[in-house]
Design a protein around this motif. Structure first.
Motif, PDB file in Angstrom:
ATOM      1  N   TRP A 155       0.828  -1.190   0.000  1.00 19.96           N
ATOM      2  CA  TRP A 155       0.000   0.000   0.000  1.00 19.96           C
ATOM      3  C   TRP A 155       0.866   1.246   0.000  1.00 19.96           C
ATOM      4  N   THR A 156       0.285   2.333  -0.473  1.00 15.73           N
ATOM      5  CA  THR A 156       0.950   3.631  -0.444  1.00 15.73           C
ATOM      6  C   THR A 156       0.195   4.560   0.501  1.00 15.73           C
ATOM      7  N   ASP A 157       0.825   5.678   0.817  1.00 16.80           N
ATOM      8  CA  ASP A 157       0.156   6.711   1.614  1.00 16.80           C
ATOM      9  C   ASP A 157      -1.130   7.155   0.937  1.00 16.80           C
ATOM     10  N   GLY A 158      -1.091   7.218  -0.391  1.00 16.46           N
ATOM     11  CA  GLY A 158      -2.238   7.678  -1.170  1.00 16.46           C
ATOM     12  C   GLY A 158      -3.443   6.771  -1.070  1.00 16.46           C
ATOM     13  N   LEU A 159      -3.240   5.530  -0.693  1.00 18.17           N
ATOM     14  CA  LEU A 159      -4.346   4.608  -0.460  1.00 18.17           C
ATOM     15  C   LEU A 159      -4.785   4.689   0.996  1.00 18.17           C
ATOM     16  N   LEU A 160      -3.826   4.653   1.915  1.00 16.64           N
ATOM     17  CA  LEU A 160      -4.150   4.514   3.336  1.00 16.64           C
ATOM     18  C   LEU A 160      -4.781   5.759   3.949  1.00 16.64           C
ATOM     19  N   TYR A 161      -4.182   6.917   3.769  1.00 19.50           N
ATOM     20  CA  TYR A 161      -4.662   8.092   4.496  1.00 19.50           C
ATOM     21  C   TYR A 161      -6.064   8.526   4.080  1.00 19.50           C
ATOM     22  N   PRO A 162      -6.420   8.525   2.808  1.00 20.00           N
ATOM     23  CA  PRO A 162      -7.820   8.818   2.479  1.00 20.00           C
ATOM     24  C   PRO A 162      -8.782   7.793   3.105  1.00 20.00           C
ATOM     25  N   LEU A 163      -8.370   6.532   3.164  1.00 25.92           N
ATOM     26  CA  LEU A 163      -9.204   5.506   3.786  1.00 25.92           C
ATOM     27  C   LEU A 163      -9.361   5.790   5.279  1.00 25.92           C
ATOM     28  N   LEU A 164      -8.268   6.097   5.971  1.00 26.12           N
ATOM     29  CA  LEU A 164      -8.358   6.403   7.401  1.00 26.12           C
ATOM     30  C   LEU A 164      -9.251   7.617   7.652  1.00 26.12           C
ATOM     31  N   HIS A 165      -9.135   8.632   6.811  1.00 26.63           N
ATOM     32  CA  HIS A 165      -9.974   9.821   6.976  1.00 26.63           C
ATOM     33  C   HIS A 165     -11.450   9.490   6.738  1.00 26.63           C
ATOM     34  N   ARG A 166     -11.725   8.641   5.740  1.00 19.26           N
ATOM     35  CA  ARG A 166     -13.104   8.229   5.478  1.00 19.26           C
ATOM     36  C   ARG A 166     -13.652   7.411   6.644  1.00 19.26           C
ATOM     37  N   LEU A 167     -12.850   6.481   7.168  1.00 15.53           N
ATOM     38  CA  LEU A 167     -13.284   5.671   8.306  1.00 15.53           C
ATOM     39  C   LEU A 167     -13.537   6.540   9.533  1.00 15.53           C
ATOM     40  N   GLU A 168     -12.748   7.588   9.662  1.00 15.74           N
ATOM     41  CA  GLU A 168     -12.944   8.517  10.778  1.00 15.74           C
ATOM     42  C   GLU A 168     -14.255   9.303  10.591  1.00 15.74           C
ATOM     43  N   ARG A 169     -14.511   9.793   9.378  1.00 16.00           N
ATOM     44  CA  ARG A 169     -15.764  10.509   9.098  1.00 16.00           C
ATOM     45  C   ARG A 169     -16.985   9.623   9.361  1.00 16.00           C
ATOM     46  N   LEU A 170     -16.856   8.337   9.053  1.00 16.68           N
ATOM     47  CA  LEU A 170     -17.956   7.390   9.259  1.00 16.68           C
ATOM     48  C   LEU A 170     -18.127   6.989  10.719  1.00 16.68           C
ATOM     49  N   GLY A 171     -17.169   7.349  11.558  1.00 12.24           N
ATOM     50  CA  GLY A 171     -17.231   6.991  12.973  1.00 12.24           C
ATOM     51  C   GLY A 171     -16.677   5.623  13.294  1.00 12.24           C
ATOM     52  N   HIS A 172     -15.988   4.995  12.345  1.00 10.81           N
ATOM     53  CA  HIS A 172     -15.421   3.658  12.570  1.00 10.81           C
ATOM     54  C   HIS A 172     -14.081   3.709  13.293  1.00 10.81           C
ATOM     55  N   VAL A 173     -13.368   4.819  13.143  1.00 16.57           N
ATOM     56  CA  VAL A 173     -12.107   5.015  13.863  1.00 16.57           C
ATOM     57  C   VAL A 173     -12.085   6.429  14.426  1.00 16.57           C
ATOM     58  N   GLU A 174     -11.257   6.632  15.421  1.00 15.78           N
ATOM     59  CA  GLU A 174     -10.996   7.965  15.955  1.00 15.78           C
ATOM     60  C   GLU A 174      -9.488   8.112  16.074  1.00 15.78           C
ATOM     61  N   SER A 175      -9.044   9.344  16.176  1.00 19.48           N
ATOM     62  CA  SER A 175      -7.600   9.568  16.178  1.00 19.48           C
ATOM     63  C   SER A 175      -7.227  10.690  17.135  1.00 19.48           C
ATOM     64  N   ASP A 176      -5.960  10.709  17.500  1.00 18.82           N
ATOM     65  CA  ASP A 176      -5.384  11.831  18.223  1.00 18.82           C
ATOM     66  C   ASP A 176      -3.884  11.859  17.969  1.00 18.82           C
ATOM     67  N   TRP A 177      -3.319  13.019  18.174  1.00 19.32           N
ATOM     68  CA  TRP A 177      -1.875  13.187  17.974  1.00 19.32           C
ATOM     69  C   TRP A 177      -1.158  12.821  19.258  1.00 19.32           C
ATOM     70  N   GLN A 178      -0.091  12.032  19.116  1.00 15.21           N
ATOM     71  CA  GLN A 178       0.705  11.619  20.273  1.00 15.21           C
ATOM     72  C   GLN A 178       2.180  11.773  19.941  1.00 15.21           C
ATOM     73  N   THR A 179       2.962  12.047  20.977  1.00 13.35           N
ATOM     74  CA  THR A 179       4.407  12.072  20.821  1.00 13.35           C
ATOM     75  C   THR A 179       4.984  11.098  21.837  1.00 13.35           C
ATOM     76  N   PRO A 180       5.364   9.900  21.383  1.00 14.84           N
ATOM     77  CA  PRO A 180       5.935   8.919  22.306  1.00 14.84           C
ATOM     78  C   PRO A 180       7.271   9.431  22.845  1.00 14.84           C
ATOM     79  N   PRO A 181       7.665   8.991  24.017  1.00 10.88           N
ATOM     80  CA  PRO A 181       8.959   9.413  24.572  1.00 10.88           C
ATOM     81  C   PRO A 181      10.088   9.127  23.581  1.00 10.88           C
TER      82      PRO A 181
END
Length: 123
Positions: free
Chosen positions: A44-70
């Motif tokens: 897969w490429t970024d061009g496939l994954l990120y639009p899918l993740l954004h669509r899944l988020e809009r549909l309420g199937h996933v949620e996200s947040d920004w994190q900075t691991p140690p």
């Protein structure tokens, strides 16, 4: 082996939801896991994954947040929601029906090609 875009697209949602069902993850890690799980056959490429993740988020199937691991860099982490788990269960039912149907077709076509000529044609 080359896997067609249609099959890649059709399988993308259940793959991502299945990966996230095992725990939250970020984009690059999801890409890497898909590649590993498929033995390198699904690249897969970024061009496939990120639009899918954004669509899944809009549909309420996933949620996200920004994190900075140690000691790490800031990344957007995705996790499956209860609605996403319900969607994954539905996707599993649908894919099971497709796979069972394909097996039936392929097994039937193998039986047909392995049948010998009818007795009246022998001789």
């Amino acid at each position: 082996m080359h896997i067609t875009k249609d099959l890649v697209a059709a399988s993308a949602t259940p793959l991502v939801l299945g990966i996230l069902a095992d725990g939250e993850s970020y984009g690059y890690a999801i890409l890497k896991q898909v590649n590993e799980l498929s033995g390198g056959q699904l690249e897969w490429t970024d061009g496939l994954l990120y639009p899918l993740l954004h669509r899944l988020e809009r549909l309420g199937h996933v949620e996200s947040d920004w994190q900075t691991p140690p000691g790490g860099r800031r990344r957007k982490y995705y996790r499956i929601t209860d609605q996403g788990r319900a969607e994954l269960a539905e996707q599993r039912r649908q894919w099971a029906a497709v796979v069972d149907t394909l097996r039936g077709v392929w097994n039937a076509s193998q039986s047909i090609t392995s049948i010998t000529a009818p007795a009246w044609e022998a001789g």
